[in-house]
Design an enzyme around this catalytic site. Sequence first.
Site, mmCIF file in Angstrom:
data_model
loop_
_atom_site.group_PDB
_atom_site.id
_atom_site.type_symbol
_atom_site.label_atom_id
_atom_site.label_comp_id
_atom_site.label_asym_id
_atom_site.label_seq_id
_atom_site.Cartn_x
_atom_site.Cartn_y
_atom_site.Cartn_z
ATOM 1 N N ASN A 9 -50.847 8.155 110.748
ATOM 2 C CA ASN A 9 -50.896 7.310 111.942
ATOM 3 C C ASN A 9 -49.480 7.232 112.495
ATOM 4 O O ASN A 9 -48.628 6.549 111.935
ATOM 5 C CB ASN A 9 -51.424 5.917 111.560
ATOM 6 C CG ASN A 9 -51.405 4.955 112.729
ATOM 7 O OD1 ASN A 9 -51.161 5.354 113.876
ATOM 8 N ND2 ASN A 9 -51.665 3.683 112.455
ATOM 9 N N TRP A 10 -49.248 7.934 113.583
ATOM 10 C CA TRP A 10 -47.877 8.012 114.126
ATOM 11 C C TRP A 10 -47.503 6.762 114.907
ATOM 12 O O TRP A 10 -46.359 6.615 115.322
ATOM 13 C CB TRP A 10 -47.727 9.261 115.011
ATOM 14 C CG TRP A 10 -47.914 10.552 114.269
ATOM 15 C CD1 TRP A 10 -48.192 10.706 112.930
ATOM 16 C CD2 TRP A 10 -47.848 11.878 114.810
ATOM 17 N NE1 TRP A 10 -48.308 12.043 112.620
ATOM 18 C CE2 TRP A 10 -48.092 12.785 113.761
ATOM 19 C CE3 TRP A 10 -47.609 12.388 116.088
ATOM 20 C CZ2 TRP A 10 -48.103 14.167 113.930
ATOM 21 C CZ3 TRP A 10 -47.620 13.769 116.273
ATOM 22 C CH2 TRP A 10 -47.856 14.644 115.206
ATOM 23 N N LYS A 11 -48.481 5.904 115.164
ATOM 24 C CA LYS A 11 -48.243 4.654 115.912
ATOM 25 C C LYS A 11 -47.526 4.969 117.242
ATOM 26 O O LYS A 11 -47.769 6.027 117.822
ATOM 27 C CB LYS A 11 -47.485 3.655 115.036
ATOM 28 C CG LYS A 11 -48.191 3.443 113.682
ATOM 29 C CD LYS A 11 -47.662 2.284 112.891
ATOM 30 C CE LYS A 11 -48.407 2.172 111.574
ATOM 31 N NZ LYS A 11 -48.008 1.030 110.773
ATOM 32 N N HIS A 95 -56.971 -1.483 113.617
ATOM 33 C CA HIS A 95 -55.715 -1.537 112.852
ATOM 34 C C HIS A 95 -55.140 -2.949 112.936
ATOM 35 O O HIS A 95 -55.252 -3.608 113.970
ATOM 36 C CB HIS A 95 -54.721 -0.513 113.409
ATOM 37 C CG HIS A 95 -53.544 -0.310 112.516
ATOM 38 N ND1 HIS A 95 -52.503 -1.209 112.468
ATOM 39 C CD2 HIS A 95 -53.260 0.646 111.602
ATOM 40 C CE1 HIS A 95 -51.622 -0.793 111.567
ATOM 41 N NE2 HIS A 95 -52.061 0.330 111.026
ATOM 42 N N GLU A 97 -52.271 -3.996 113.393
ATOM 43 C CA GLU A 97 -51.325 -4.205 114.503
ATOM 44 C C GLU A 97 -52.071 -4.490 115.800
ATOM 45 O O GLU A 97 -51.590 -5.242 116.650
ATOM 46 C CB GLU A 97 -50.396 -2.978 114.627
ATOM 47 C CG GLU A 97 -49.382 -2.952 113.493
ATOM 48 C CD GLU A 97 -48.933 -1.574 113.056
ATOM 49 O OE1 GLU A 97 -49.165 -0.595 113.785
ATOM 50 O OE2 GLU A 97 -48.342 -1.481 111.955
ATOM 51 N N GLU A 167 -55.871 -1.711 104.415
ATOM 52 C CA GLU A 167 -54.436 -1.781 104.659
ATOM 53 C C GLU A 167 -53.986 -3.241 104.542
ATOM 54 O O GLU A 167 -54.117 -4.004 105.515
ATOM 55 C CB GLU A 167 -54.111 -1.269 106.069
ATOM 56 C CG GLU A 167 -54.479 0.179 106.281
ATOM 57 C CD GLU A 167 -53.623 0.811 107.374
ATOM 58 O OE1 GLU A 167 -53.041 1.868 107.099
ATOM 59 O OE2 GLU A 167 -53.505 0.235 108.466
ATOM 60 N N GLY A 173 -45.360 -1.089 106.533
ATOM 61 C CA GLY A 173 -44.009 -0.967 107.076
ATOM 62 C C GLY A 173 -42.970 -1.822 106.374
ATOM 63 O O GLY A 173 -41.862 -2.002 106.858
ATOM 64 N N SER A 213 -47.225 1.450 103.231
ATOM 65 C CA SER A 213 -46.055 1.993 102.524
ATOM 66 C C SER A 213 -46.410 3.078 101.507
ATOM 67 O O SER A 213 -45.754 3.200 100.467
ATOM 68 C CB SER A 213 -45.242 0.875 101.864
ATOM 69 O OG SER A 213 -44.760 -0.033 102.845
ATOM 70 N N GLY A 234 -48.304 5.628 107.564
ATOM 71 C CA GLY A 234 -47.517 5.358 108.765
ATOM 72 C C GLY A 234 -46.178 6.070 108.686
ATOM 73 O O GLY A 234 -46.063 7.272 108.958
ATOM 74 N N GLY A 235 -45.143 5.337 108.278
ATOM 75 C CA GLY A 235 -43.772 5.843 108.279
ATOM 76 C C GLY A 235 -43.610 7.219 107.640
ATOM 77 O O GLY A 235 -42.944 8.099 108.207
HETATM 78 P P1 13P Z 1 -46.719 2.405 106.714
HETATM 79 O O1 13P Z 1 -47.115 3.603 105.898
HETATM 80 O O2 13P Z 1 -45.540 2.639 107.603
HETATM 81 O O3 13P Z 1 -46.576 1.167 105.865
HETATM 82 O O4 13P Z 1 -47.931 2.110 107.720
HETATM 83 C C1 13P Z 1 -49.221 2.061 107.215
HETATM 84 C C2 13P Z 1 -50.145 1.965 108.345
HETATM 85 O O5 13P Z 1 -50.216 0.973 109.042
HETATM 86 C C3 13P Z 1 -50.971 3.150 108.648
HETATM 87 O O6 13P Z 1 -51.949 2.863 109.584
#
Ligand code: 13P
Length: 255
Positions: A9-11, A95, A97, A167, A173, A213, A234-235
Site C-alpha cells: 500500500n503506497w498510500k 483502511h 487512515e 491492521e 507507521g 510495520s 506500507g513503509g
Molecule cells: P506500515 O507498514 O507503514 O506500518 O503501514 C501499514 C499499512 O497501513 C498498510 O496498509
Amino acid sequence: MRTPLIAGNWKMNNSVGESTELVEGIKKGAEGVKKTDIVVAPPFTALHAVSCLINGSPISLSSQNVFWEEKGAYTGEVSPAMLKDVDCKYAIIGHSERRQYFGETDETVNKRAKVALSHDLIPILCVGETLEERESDKTFDVVQTQLKGGLQGIDAEGIQKLVVAYEPVWAIGTGKTATPEQAEEVHQFIRGQLKGLYGEEQSEQNRILYGGSMNPGNASDLLSQPNIDGGLVGGASLKADSFLAIIMAAEKPSL
Ligand code: 13P
C-alpha cells in the site's frame, strides 16, 4: 491451502516516475516468485502507468479506495468501472487512515465492499483497533463490529473472493509491530467470525493479511503463524528491496 498474498500500500507517496521505477524494480526481483500473489496499490495518479508495466507479470494492481456510485456528480471520487478500466484487480477498503481522517464508517465500508464485488474487484477489507481500544480490552469487540458491519449483506458467493486485512492502528507507521502471537490471536478470532457467518469450509479459504510495520526483519515470524496469510505493507513497500524481501519470506517452503 491458502496462497500467500503480499500487498504494498503506497498510500499518498510516489510520483508517476517514482512509481514506475519502483514497480520495475519489484518486477525484476519477482521473476522467480512462484507461490505468492503480489499486489501493489499505487496512488490513483499512477495506476495507469503502473498497470501498463505489470501487464503479463505476476504483479496485480489494487486501488486504495473505491466509490460506490457508477458515475456522475461526485467530485473527487473514483468509480469501480474506472478502476476496472485500468485493470485493477483489488481495492483496499476501510483502511484505518480513511476511517480516522475521512469519516469512513462500517456502513460506507460495506457499500464500497459490495460495489467492488459486483464489479469483480477483490475487496481487501481492513479492520483493526486503536491503542486505547486494545488497552481497554476492546480489541475483539472492535474487530467483530468492523467485520460484521463491513460484511453486511455479502453473500456466500461474494465472500469467496474477499480478503481481510487486520491492521492494528497502533502498529501502523509506528515501527511497533504486533508480536506474532498478538497478531495470530486476532487472525484466529477473525477466522472464527468468518466461520460463524459463512461456515468452516469458507472460513478456511479466506486470506487474512497482517498490516502494521511489517518489514524484512519480522515478516518470516509473522507469516509463519497458521492464520496469517500475507501482509499489507506500507513503509517497507516503498523500496523494491524491502518489499521483495517480504515476498521472499512468504515464498519459503515452510509456509
Ligand atoms: P506500515 O507498514 O507503514 O506500518 O503501514 C501499514 C499499512 O497501513 C498498510 O496498509
